[in-house]
Design a protein around this motif. Sequence first.
Motif, PDB file in Angstrom:
ATOM      1  N   GLN A 181      -8.891  14.000  -2.718  1.00 31.35           N
ATOM      2  CA  GLN A 181      -8.609  15.145  -3.602  1.00 31.35           C
ATOM      3  C   GLN A 181      -7.114  15.238  -3.893  1.00 31.35           C
ATOM      4  OE1 GLN A 181     -10.463  18.139  -1.166  1.00 31.35           O
ATOM      5  NE2 GLN A 181     -12.289  18.247  -2.465  1.00 31.35           N
ATOM      6  N   GLU A 182      -6.296  14.986  -2.847  1.00 24.66           N
ATOM      7  CA  GLU A 182      -4.845  15.037  -3.044  1.00 24.66           C
ATOM      8  C   GLU A 182      -4.399  13.941  -4.016  1.00 24.66           C
ATOM      9  OE1 GLU A 182      -2.613  15.262   0.610  1.00 24.66           O
ATOM     10  OE2 GLU A 182      -0.692  15.070  -0.437  1.00 24.66           O
ATOM     11  N   MET A 183      -5.018  12.752  -3.882  1.00 28.21           N
ATOM     12  CA  MET A 183      -4.706  11.662  -4.824  1.00 28.21           C
ATOM     13  C   MET A 183      -5.016  12.096  -6.256  1.00 28.21           C
ATOM     14  SD  MET A 183      -6.334   8.299  -2.962  1.00 28.21           S
ATOM     15  CE  MET A 183      -6.222   8.084  -1.188  1.00 28.21           C
ATOM     16  N   ALA A 184      -6.195  12.699  -6.455  1.00 28.85           N
ATOM     17  CA  ALA A 184      -6.613  13.105  -7.804  1.00 28.85           C
ATOM     18  C   ALA A 184      -5.703  14.201  -8.361  1.00 28.85           C
ATOM     19  CB  ALA A 184      -8.068  13.570  -7.778  1.00 28.85           C
ATOM     20  N   ILE A 244     -13.222  10.635  -6.299  1.00 29.69           N
ATOM     21  CA  ILE A 244     -13.799   9.290  -6.151  1.00 29.69           C
ATOM     22  C   ILE A 244     -13.104   8.324  -7.112  1.00 29.69           C
ATOM     23  CG2 ILE A 244     -15.924   7.932  -6.438  1.00 29.69           C
ATOM     24  CD1 ILE A 244     -17.450  10.529  -5.604  1.00 29.69           C
ATOM     25  N   ASP A 245     -12.937   8.767  -8.367  1.00 27.28           N
ATOM     26  CA  ASP A 245     -12.232   7.944  -9.359  1.00 27.28           C
ATOM     27  C   ASP A 245     -10.808   7.634  -8.893  1.00 27.28           C
ATOM     28  OD1 ASP A 245     -14.280   7.730 -11.120  1.00 27.28           O
ATOM     29  OD2 ASP A 245     -13.462   9.081 -12.635  1.00 27.28           O
ATOM     30  N   ALA A 246     -10.172   8.626  -8.251  1.00 29.14           N
ATOM     31  CA  ALA A 246      -8.775   8.450  -7.833  1.00 29.14           C
ATOM     32  C   ALA A 246      -8.645   7.356  -6.776  1.00 29.14           C
ATOM     33  CB  ALA A 246      -8.216   9.772  -7.306  1.00 29.14           C
ATOM     34  N   VAL A 247      -9.508   7.389  -5.757  1.00 29.20           N
ATOM     35  CA  VAL A 247      -9.389   6.381  -4.698  1.00 29.20           C
ATOM     36  C   VAL A 247      -9.806   4.999  -5.221  1.00 29.20           C
ATOM     37  CG1 VAL A 247     -11.639   6.745  -3.579  1.00 29.20           C
ATOM     38  CG2 VAL A 247      -9.713   5.946  -2.228  1.00 29.20           C
ATOM     39  N   LYS A 248     -10.758   4.961  -6.163  1.00 28.99           N
ATOM     40  CA  LYS A 248     -11.131   3.681  -6.782  1.00 28.99           C
ATOM     41  C   LYS A 248      -9.941   3.097  -7.552  1.00 28.99           C
ATOM     42  CE  LYS A 248     -15.292   3.764  -8.917  1.00 28.99           C
ATOM     43  NZ  LYS A 248     -16.445   4.389  -9.610  1.00 28.99           N
ATOM     44  N   GLU A 249      -9.228   3.958  -8.258  1.00 26.68           N
ATOM     45  CA  GLU A 249      -8.079   3.487  -9.031  1.00 26.68           C
ATOM     46  C   GLU A 249      -6.956   3.015  -8.101  1.00 26.68           C
ATOM     47  OE1 GLU A 249      -7.847   2.571 -11.907  1.00 26.68           O
ATOM     48  OE2 GLU A 249      -5.714   2.423 -12.263  1.00 26.68           O
ATOM     49  N   VAL A 250      -6.755   3.745  -7.002  1.00 29.90           N
ATOM     50  CA  VAL A 250      -5.742   3.310  -6.035  1.00 29.90           C
ATOM     51  C   VAL A 250      -6.110   1.926  -5.494  1.00 29.90           C
ATOM     52  CG1 VAL A 250      -4.804   3.747  -3.722  1.00 29.90           C
ATOM     53  CG2 VAL A 250      -4.883   5.594  -5.402  1.00 29.90           C
ATOM     54  N   ALA A 251      -7.379   1.725  -5.156  1.00 28.51           N
ATOM     55  CA  ALA A 251      -7.825   0.416  -4.642  1.00 28.51           C
ATOM     56  C   ALA A 251      -7.590  -0.682  -5.675  1.00 28.51           C
ATOM     57  CB  ALA A 251      -9.309   0.487  -4.270  1.00 28.51           C
ATOM     58  N   ASN A 252      -7.871  -0.368  -6.922  1.00 29.56           N
ATOM     59  CA  ASN A 252      -7.681  -1.321  -8.014  1.00 29.56           C
ATOM     60  C   ASN A 252      -6.206  -1.748  -8.130  1.00 29.56           C
ATOM     61  OD1 ASN A 252      -8.503  -2.731 -10.366  1.00 29.56           O
ATOM     62  ND2 ASN A 252      -7.958  -1.005 -11.656  1.00 29.56           N
ATOM     63  N   ILE A 253      -5.319  -0.762  -8.094  1.00 30.86           N
ATOM     64  CA  ILE A 253      -3.889  -1.062  -8.233  1.00 30.86           C
ATOM     65  C   ILE A 253      -3.383  -1.802  -6.995  1.00 30.86           C
ATOM     66  CG2 ILE A 253      -1.578  -0.065  -8.497  1.00 30.86           C
ATOM     67  CD1 ILE A 253      -2.870   2.264 -10.029  1.00 30.86           C
ATOM     68  N   VAL A 254      -3.840  -1.366  -5.822  1.00 32.99           N
ATOM     69  CA  VAL A 254      -3.379  -1.990  -4.574  1.00 32.99           C
ATOM     70  C   VAL A 254      -3.770  -3.467  -4.535  1.00 32.99           C
ATOM     71  CG1 VAL A 254      -3.729  -2.041  -2.066  1.00 32.99           C
ATOM     72  CG2 VAL A 254      -3.265   0.124  -3.204  1.00 32.99           C
ATOM     73  N   ILE A 255      -5.018  -3.789  -4.861  1.00 32.11           N
ATOM     74  CA  ILE A 255      -5.428  -5.196  -4.745  1.00 32.11           C
ATOM     75  C   ILE A 255      -4.686  -6.065  -5.765  1.00 32.11           C
ATOM     76  CG2 ILE A 255      -7.516  -5.078  -6.202  1.00 32.11           C
ATOM     77  CD1 ILE A 255      -6.952  -7.188  -3.008  1.00 32.11           C
ATOM     78  N   GLY A 256      -4.488  -5.553  -6.974  1.00 24.59           N
ATOM     79  CA  GLY A 256      -3.748  -6.325  -7.983  1.00 24.59           C
ATOM     80  C   GLY A 256      -2.354  -6.664  -7.498  1.00 24.59           C
ATOM     81  N   PHE A 279       0.833  -1.210   0.000  1.00 27.75           N
ATOM     82  CA  PHE A 279       0.000   0.000   0.000  1.00 27.75           C
ATOM     83  C   PHE A 279       0.868   1.261   0.000  1.00 27.75           C
ATOM     84  CE2 PHE A 279      -3.004   2.951   2.353  1.00 27.75           C
ATOM     85  CZ  PHE A 279      -3.773   3.229   1.241  1.00 27.75           C
ATOM     86  N   CYS A 280       1.881   1.280   0.859  1.00 27.34           N
ATOM     87  CA  CYS A 280       2.746   2.466   0.932  1.00 27.34           C
ATOM     88  C   CYS A 280       3.504   2.670  -0.382  1.00 27.34           C
ATOM     89  CB  CYS A 280       3.725   2.360   2.108  1.00 27.34           C
ATOM     90  SG  CYS A 280       2.899   2.469   3.711  1.00 27.34           S
ATOM     91  N   GLU A 281       3.958   1.577  -1.005  1.00 31.09           N
ATOM     92  CA  GLU A 281       4.671   1.709  -2.285  1.00 31.09           C
ATOM     93  C   GLU A 281       3.752   2.253  -3.376  1.00 31.09           C
ATOM     94  OE1 GLU A 281       7.979  -1.877  -1.719  1.00 31.09           O
ATOM     95  OE2 GLU A 281       6.362  -2.128  -3.168  1.00 31.09           O
ATOM     96  N   ILE A 282       2.529   1.735  -3.419  1.00 29.43           N
ATOM     97  CA  ILE A 282       1.577   2.193  -4.454  1.00 29.43           C
ATOM     98  C   ILE A 282       1.227   3.666  -4.228  1.00 29.43           C
ATOM     99  CG2 ILE A 282      -0.781   1.895  -5.391  1.00 29.43           C
ATOM    100  CD1 ILE A 282       1.129  -0.425  -6.104  1.00 29.43           C
ATOM    101  N   MET A 283       1.011   4.034  -2.973  1.00 32.64           N
ATOM    102  CA  MET A 283       0.687   5.441  -2.672  1.00 32.64           C
ATOM    103  C   MET A 283       1.838   6.363  -3.113  1.00 32.64           C
ATOM    104  SD  MET A 283      -2.367   5.816  -1.393  1.00 32.64           S
ATOM    105  CE  MET A 283      -2.414   7.292  -0.394  1.00 32.64           C
TER     106      MET A 283
END
Lengths: 151, 129
Positions: A63-66, A84-96, A11-15
Amino acid sequence: MNKQETISKVFCEIMENTVFMFGDEEDKADLAEATGETIKTEIGFNGPIKGSLTIIAPISACQEMAVNLLGVATEDELTSEQPIDAVKEVANIVIGNILTEIAGTEPVFDLTIPEVVASNKEEWDKMIDDDNVIGFDFDDEAILLDLKIID
Amino acid sequence: MAFNILIVDDSSIVRSVIIKTLTLAKIPFGEIYQAENGAVALEIIDKEWIDLVFADINMPVMGGIEMLEKIRENPESKSLPVIIVSTEGSTTRIEQLKAKGVSAYIRKPFTPEDLRDAVLTTMGEIGNE
């Protein structure tokens, strides 16, 4: 490395690499309280192991993610959908990436489309009290993450 | 030569990030078309001249794999290069995609260099111009 350490590392690496937010796992008791609006996103996975990943974050963190994903100057340039799109995309990348770390590169997983679900102070407090939930502090923004494995 | 590029992803922010990364990677592009799922993408491919497609796997209505199969079934689009951009890291899945005719696979998170390498591998020397 145990499961929680693996999740925290990924998670920290993806962030860092995706939205340029730097932070670490933090004791949930020490996290800043979510006083404003929060966004909760959930993504399911189905394969040799099944379950879901949930991330809940204050709107300001989303907002900061976006802003960082899009490379715009301030959140004033964002549409209401983009955090909203930004946090969804982060979740997508994190789970993969978590699934590869946990299960290796051979198994195939089907992921659901990330969904934003109900989010309020009560939901935040419920997650804070859940022992399975991991707390993070990114640039003084508290973010909670829950990986549930069913099988 | 500038490519006409179609970006297929249900997330508008991901489509924007890919456009930004194409610029950072100095990929020469002409028209950029965007679609939120595979079904919309097929309509665009039917009407417009597209040189290269970037597509996600996991989308509502029609996902990237079904879209790819339909592109390959159509004699007019069967040679259209498709680069999958996805979070999935399964080598089994990547091999399955290659067997279905995917030109390249980019795993998220990706850098401008990853994207440029995939385009150059796919488009060959045209991409160097």
